[in-house]
Design a protein around this motif. Structure first.
Motif, PDB file in Angstrom:
ATOM      1  N   SER A  32       7.671 -32.846  42.873  1.00 47.99           N
ATOM      2  CA  SER A  32       6.930 -33.571  43.910  1.00 47.99           C
ATOM      3  C   SER A  32       7.846 -34.207  44.940  1.00 47.99           C
ATOM      4  CB  SER A  32       6.077 -34.673  43.261  1.00 47.99           C
ATOM      5  OG  SER A  32       5.182 -34.124  42.324  1.00 47.99           O
ATOM      6  N   LEU A  33       9.150 -34.326  44.616  1.00 49.29           N
ATOM      7  CA  LEU A  33      10.099 -34.963  45.527  1.00 49.29           C
ATOM      8  C   LEU A  33      10.405 -34.096  46.740  1.00 49.29           C
ATOM      9  CD1 LEU A  33      12.634 -36.453  42.964  1.00 49.29           C
ATOM     10  CD2 LEU A  33      10.856 -37.658  44.221  1.00 49.29           C
ATOM     11  N   ALA A  34       9.958 -32.841  46.715  1.00 51.79           N
ATOM     12  CA  ALA A  34      10.226 -31.954  47.851  1.00 51.79           C
ATOM     13  C   ALA A  34       9.698 -32.564  49.147  1.00 51.79           C
ATOM     14  CB  ALA A  34       9.597 -30.586  47.616  1.00 51.79           C
ATOM     15  N   VAL A  35       8.585 -33.310  49.040  1.00 54.29           N
ATOM     16  CA  VAL A  35       8.001 -33.925  50.221  1.00 54.29           C
ATOM     17  C   VAL A  35       8.598 -35.306  50.472  1.00 54.29           C
ATOM     18  CG1 VAL A  35       5.856 -34.769  51.256  1.00 54.29           C
ATOM     19  CG2 VAL A  35       5.875 -32.641  49.911  1.00 54.29           C
ATOM     20  N   ALA A  36       8.717 -36.088  49.391  1.00 49.76           N
ATOM     21  CA  ALA A  36       9.128 -37.485  49.542  1.00 49.76           C
ATOM     22  C   ALA A  36      10.613 -37.640  49.827  1.00 49.76           C
ATOM     23  CB  ALA A  36       8.771 -38.260  48.274  1.00 49.76           C
ATOM     24  N   ALA A  37      11.484 -36.770  49.285  1.00 46.10           N
ATOM     25  CA  ALA A  37      12.941 -36.953  49.416  1.00 46.10           C
ATOM     26  C   ALA A  37      13.623 -35.632  49.624  1.00 46.10           C
ATOM     27  CB  ALA A  37      13.491 -37.656  48.185  1.00 46.10           C
ATOM     28  N   PRO A  38      13.490 -35.055  50.801  1.00 45.11           N
ATOM     29  CA  PRO A  38      14.076 -33.729  51.022  1.00 45.11           C
ATOM     30  C   PRO A  38      15.585 -33.754  51.169  1.00 45.11           C
ATOM     31  CG  PRO A  38      13.072 -34.536  53.032  1.00 45.11           C
ATOM     32  CD  PRO A  38      12.753 -35.543  51.977  1.00 45.11           C
ATOM     33  N   VAL A 132      26.062 -33.799  29.332  1.00 46.23           N
ATOM     34  CA  VAL A 132      25.431 -32.536  29.721  1.00 46.23           C
ATOM     35  C   VAL A 132      25.682 -32.336  31.215  1.00 46.23           C
ATOM     36  CG1 VAL A 132      23.255 -31.313  30.034  1.00 46.23           C
ATOM     37  CG2 VAL A 132      23.666 -32.595  27.937  1.00 46.23           C
ATOM     38  N   VAL A 133      26.109 -31.140  31.605  1.00 47.36           N
ATOM     39  CA  VAL A 133      26.315 -30.805  33.015  1.00 47.36           C
ATOM     40  C   VAL A 133      25.359 -29.671  33.384  1.00 47.36           C
ATOM     41  CG1 VAL A 133      27.922 -29.959  34.748  1.00 47.36           C
ATOM     42  CG2 VAL A 133      28.723 -31.536  32.984  1.00 47.36           C
ATOM     43  N   CYS A 134      24.584 -29.895  34.459  1.00 49.13           N
ATOM     44  CA  CYS A 134      23.612 -28.902  34.923  1.00 49.13           C
ATOM     45  C   CYS A 134      23.975 -28.490  36.359  1.00 49.13           C
ATOM     46  CB  CYS A 134      22.195 -29.477  34.900  1.00 49.13           C
ATOM     47  SG  CYS A 134      21.700 -30.145  33.299  1.00 49.13           S
ATOM     48  N   PRO A 135      24.480 -27.262  36.551  1.00 48.34           N
ATOM     49  CA  PRO A 135      24.834 -26.813  37.905  1.00 48.34           C
ATOM     50  C   PRO A 135      23.595 -26.653  38.774  1.00 48.34           C
ATOM     51  CG  PRO A 135      25.795 -25.414  36.185  1.00 48.34           C
ATOM     52  CD  PRO A 135      24.774 -26.257  35.533  1.00 48.34           C
ATOM     53  N   ILE A 136      23.760 -26.897  40.079  1.00 46.88           N
ATOM     54  CA  ILE A 136      22.670 -26.761  41.049  1.00 46.88           C
ATOM     55  C   ILE A 136      23.083 -25.707  42.073  1.00 46.88           C
ATOM     56  CG2 ILE A 136      21.324 -27.921  42.840  1.00 46.88           C
ATOM     57  CD1 ILE A 136      21.751 -30.533  41.307  1.00 46.88           C
ATOM     58  N   ALA A 137      22.280 -24.644  42.177  1.00 43.31           N
ATOM     59  CA  ALA A 137      22.542 -23.575  43.139  1.00 43.31           C
ATOM     60  C   ALA A 137      21.548 -23.682  44.287  1.00 43.31           C
ATOM     61  CB  ALA A 137      22.429 -22.217  42.471  1.00 43.31           C
ATOM     62  N   VAL A 138      22.045 -23.555  45.511  1.00 41.71           N
ATOM     63  CA  VAL A 138      21.201 -23.565  46.705  1.00 41.71           C
ATOM     64  C   VAL A 138      21.508 -22.299  47.485  1.00 41.71           C
ATOM     65  CG1 VAL A 138      20.622 -24.757  48.848  1.00 41.71           C
ATOM     66  CG2 VAL A 138      21.168 -26.081  46.795  1.00 41.71           C
ATOM     67  N   GLY A 139      20.518 -21.455  47.630  1.00 41.01           N
ATOM     68  CA  GLY A 139      20.727 -20.208  48.362  1.00 41.01           C
ATOM     69  C   GLY A 139      21.727 -19.292  47.691  1.00 41.01           C
ATOM     70  N   GLY A 140      21.807 -19.320  46.378  1.00 39.16           N
ATOM     71  CA  GLY A 140      22.705 -18.453  45.648  1.00 39.16           C
ATOM     72  C   GLY A 140      24.115 -18.993  45.515  1.00 39.16           C
ATOM     73  N   GLU A 141      24.443 -20.134  46.170  1.00 38.08           N
ATOM     74  CA  GLU A 141      25.770 -20.728  46.107  1.00 38.08           C
ATOM     75  C   GLU A 141      25.708 -22.042  45.331  1.00 38.08           C
ATOM     76  OE1 GLU A 141      28.545 -19.373  47.178  1.00 38.08           O
ATOM     77  OE2 GLU A 141      27.529 -17.613  48.009  1.00 38.08           O
ATOM     78  N   GLY A 173      15.929 -25.421  44.146  1.00 36.73           N
ATOM     79  CA  GLY A 173      14.823 -24.825  44.887  1.00 36.73           C
ATOM     80  C   GLY A 173      14.223 -25.779  45.905  1.00 36.73           C
ATOM     81  N   VAL A 174      14.125 -27.069  45.509  1.00 34.71           N
ATOM     82  CA  VAL A 174      13.586 -28.069  46.436  1.00 34.71           C
ATOM     83  C   VAL A 174      14.491 -28.181  47.661  1.00 34.71           C
ATOM     84  CG1 VAL A 174      13.159 -30.537  46.753  1.00 34.71           C
ATOM     85  CG2 VAL A 174      12.368 -29.379  44.682  1.00 34.71           C
ATOM     86  N   LEU A 175      15.812 -28.252  47.416  1.00 35.09           N
ATOM     87  CA  LEU A 175      16.744 -28.364  48.543  1.00 35.09           C
ATOM     88  C   LEU A 175      16.667 -27.142  49.455  1.00 35.09           C
ATOM     89  CD1 LEU A 175      19.867 -29.812  46.664  1.00 35.09           C
ATOM     90  CD2 LEU A 175      18.429 -31.003  48.338  1.00 35.09           C
ATOM     91  N   GLU A 176      16.470 -25.982  48.837  1.00 35.66           N
ATOM     92  CA  GLU A 176      16.452 -24.748  49.630  1.00 35.66           C
ATOM     93  C   GLU A 176      15.175 -24.615  50.452  1.00 35.66           C
ATOM     94  OE1 GLU A 176      16.963 -19.919  48.839  1.00 35.66           O
ATOM     95  OE2 GLU A 176      17.313 -21.369  47.223  1.00 35.66           O
ATOM     96  N   ARG A 177      14.062 -25.144  49.879  1.00 40.54           N
ATOM     97  CA  ARG A 177      12.777 -24.905  50.545  1.00 40.54           C
ATOM     98  C   ARG A 177      12.185 -26.158  51.198  1.00 40.54           C
ATOM     99  NH1 ARG A 177       9.452 -22.476  45.684  1.00 40.54           N
ATOM    100  NH2 ARG A 177       7.788 -22.577  47.242  1.00 40.54           N
ATOM    101  N   ALA A 178      12.846 -27.326  50.989  1.00 44.59           N
ATOM    102  CA  ALA A 178      12.236 -28.579  51.439  1.00 44.59           C
ATOM    103  C   ALA A 178      11.949 -28.581  52.938  1.00 44.59           C
ATOM    104  CB  ALA A 178      13.137 -29.755  51.070  1.00 44.59           C
TER     105      ALA A 178
END
Length: 650
Positions: A32-38, A132-141, A173-178
């Protein structure tokens, strides 16, 4: 999921007492943060807060990728100022540390070993024991990574790790599509996509317990879907003894709104699975009940692995306990962890428990402890993975027994395992054979001395008398042919007398007792050179002095045998003998310049002590072993070198 089901899923969105339900709420909240915190900073900060509130983590931090390096972003959630400051300054090179490895591998990673983390002091002060480390990919990078810290040293459940990884994927995904999509529907779409991608099964139900949605993983794991949940035909898939228990657990969750964990088996298409279901309520922001969630995991592989491990352990235990030889499992420092019955009997104990807990040093002869410690150190350092040794063990009654130990390091473990064979009877037999052999050699020397004395006192005197009589006849007037025969007879008698004297001296040189070993060797070498046409150089150290008679006889016999072998086999025209002291040892070396010994024969000579390598060599070895000495035979350049070593106190 239908549009209506998606709306209901969005409503079922608040944390509960059950971890899985809380994490599902967290995933929906992040979507839901896609709208509130892009923007990235705000999205990462809010996501960390949501995950820490819903999951088993006490603090979180976001790393960002800068020129392929991971650096602190200043986005932190938690109550430790020191850790916040350390995270702001931290930096990881590509592939370094848990964060670098996770980003490079593009997968969620956990570690309970934070000793090499550059923020070690701050982590320890905050009580952090795992991450725990969770990588974040945006646009394949790779764009960023979430670090989630915990005070627990154990890893979280697989489903928790999977959901944390899905949260990171959702943030990417949120960062890529926000910026491209700013509609409220975006969060629901992402939440639905996320649930459908989860590797665990998920069931969403309304407040009355009616199933609204099941994801594809649930159908694959449980063997039935939403239709069977609604019409009750799921009972045909669940095994009979688990049907009522499963239904009762679901009713109890609905009635009490308390989480329940349930395990049951399903059979469909001839395939039986063991499934674990975690059932729990989902509440709204005000605590009101919005519905229920069930997270389902397939335990079949885990249970099969545990059963295979148990069977393997049972087989190992049976072999270990019933083996006919002693078996010992010990720490690297020698502390005995476990021993079998054969080992306990070998040491005179009634039960293996009487041996466990002791150190190997306690059951070894004092003279063997230093060597045992040295071999264990080599094993622990990795210089060797296995060694064999014969040593004496201390029995319960205070007596010592001989054992042969084969010690091996257990792979990927600090433990060592030893196979101990009882060789006490063999050692006693060898001692008896050695004593008998020694007695035989002494009798042999005594018999040679007796024969030599008899030749000197009897045969030699008779021949001398015969020579005197023939000499008297030489003064008589005899016919020419008789005089010629007499002259021949006198020559034969002289030769016979010389050979009797030589044989007598070879059997037992009288000079050994009268003048010692050096004089005897000079006499023998001189005679050998005349008889064999082999030139022999003799070098005797000036400080050699007199040695015990038994030792002098042994060294004299070795010189005899070695020169005989030179004459018979080497084709050498020369040889050298060196006799000297080296500390407490007497060293005798006999070397020739002949054709040498073939490699295969030399190897056999080195490794075998029986008569198969020649009676002469076996005899030399046996004589030396009686006095604690050793015999070495090696190739020279050219020729062969025979070296005897023997201790002498004088």
């Amino acid at each position: 999921m239908s549009e209506g089901a998606g709306d209901r899923a969005a409503d079922l969105a608040a944390p509960s007492d059950d971890g899985s339900g809380a994490l599902l709420w967290a995933l929906h909240r992040i979507s839901s943060l896609a709208v509130a915190a892009p923007e990235m900073g705000a999205l990462l900060r809010e996501s960390l807060a949501v995950l820490c509130d819903a999951g088993p983590w006490c603090a979180g931090h976001a790393l960002i990728v800068l020129d392929k390096r991971l650096a602190g972003s200043g986005v932190f959630h938690g109550g430790s100022p020191a850790l916040r400051e350390a995270c702001a300054r931290v930096e990881f090179a590509p592939g370094k540390g848990l964060a670098g490895s996770a980003v490079q591998g593009r997968s969620t990673a956990w570690s309970g070993d934070l000793g090499e983390d550059p923020r070690g002091a701050a982590l320890a002060a905050a009580g952090i024991r795992s991450e725990v480390v969770c990588p974040i990919a945006v646009g394949g990078e790779m764009a960023a990574a979430l670090e989630l810290f915990s005070t627990a040293s154990e890893p979280p459940e697989a489903r928790v790790l999977a959901m944390a990884g899905q949260a990171a994927a959702l943030i990417g995904g949120v960062l890529e599509r926000a910026r491209a999509q700013r509609s409220p529907q975006l969060g629901d779409d992402m939440f639905r996509s996320l649930i459908e991608a989860l590797p665990v099964g998920v069931v969403l139900a309304d407040p009355q317990g009616k199933a609204l949605y099941v994801n594809p993983a649930f159908v694959q794991i449980a063997g039935y879907g939403l239709k069977e949940m609604i019409d009750g035909s799921w009972r045909e898939v669940v095994e009979p003894e688990h049907r009522e228990r499963g239904a009762a657990a679901w009713r109890q969750v609905i009635e009490t709104a308390q989480a329940q964990r349930q395990e049951y088996r399903t059979t469909r298409g001839g395939i039986t699975r063991t499934v674990e279901s975690l059932l729990g309520p989902m509440r709204g922001p005000g605590g009101e009940l919005r519905g229920f969630v069930a997270v389902v995991e397939d335990l079949t592989a885990q249970i099969d692995a545990r059963e295979a491990l148990r069977e393997s352990e049972d087989r190992f235990r049976a072999i270990f306990e019933n083996a006919g030889v002693g078996l010992v499992l010990a720490e690297g420092d020698g502390d005995i962890v476990r021993a079998n019955r054969a080992y306990a009997r070998f040491l005179g104990y009634n039960h293996p428990d009487e041996v466990a807990g002791r150190n190997v040093r306690e059951v070894l002869h004092p003279e063997d402890r230093a060597r045992a410690q040295q071999m264990r150190n080599e094993l622990r350092s990795g210089r060797t993975t296995r060694y064999e040794i014969e040593r004496r063990y201390l029995r319960r009654d205070g007596t010592y027994v001989w054992g042969r130990s084969t010690v091996t390091k257990v792979a990927d473990s600090p433990l060592i395992i030893a196979v101990v064979q009882d060789i006490d009877a063999r050692k006693r037999a060898e001692d008896a054979v050695r004593a008998l052999s020694g007695r035989f050699l002494r009798l042999q020397d005594e018999e040679r001395r007796r024969i030599a004395r008899s030749l000197h006192e009897s045969a030699a005197q008779t021949v001398a008398a015969l020579a005197m009589n023939l000499a008297r006849m030489e003064r008589m007037s005899l016919p020419p042919h008789a005089a010629e025969t007499l002259a021949d007879s006198l020559e034969l008698v002289t030769q016979c007398s010389r050979e009797i004297r030589t044989l007598s001296h070879l059997l037992h040189p009288p000079l050994l007792e009268e003048a010692g070993l050096p004089s005897s060797l000079r006499w023998y070498v001189e005679g050998f050179a005349q008889r064999s046409n082999v030139e022999v150089e003799l070098h005797i150290a000036d400080d050699l002095g007199r040695l015990p008679m038994e030792l002098e006889i042994t060294l004299f016999r070795i010189v005899q045998e070695s020169l005989t072998n030179v004459h018979r086999h080497s084709e050498s025209r020369s040889a050298s003998i060196r006799l000297r002291r080296s500390g407490p040892e007497i060293v005798l070396e006999v070397e020739d310049q002949g054709i040498g010994i073939p490699g295969d024969v030399l190897e056999r000579v080195r490794t075998q002590s029986s008569a198969t390598v020649g009676v002469g060599i076996a005899g030399m070895r046996e004589r030396l072993s009686q006095l604690g000495g050793t015999l070495e035979i090696a190739a020279a350049s050219p020729g062969t070198l025979v070296r005897a070593r023997i201790r002498s106190e004088r």
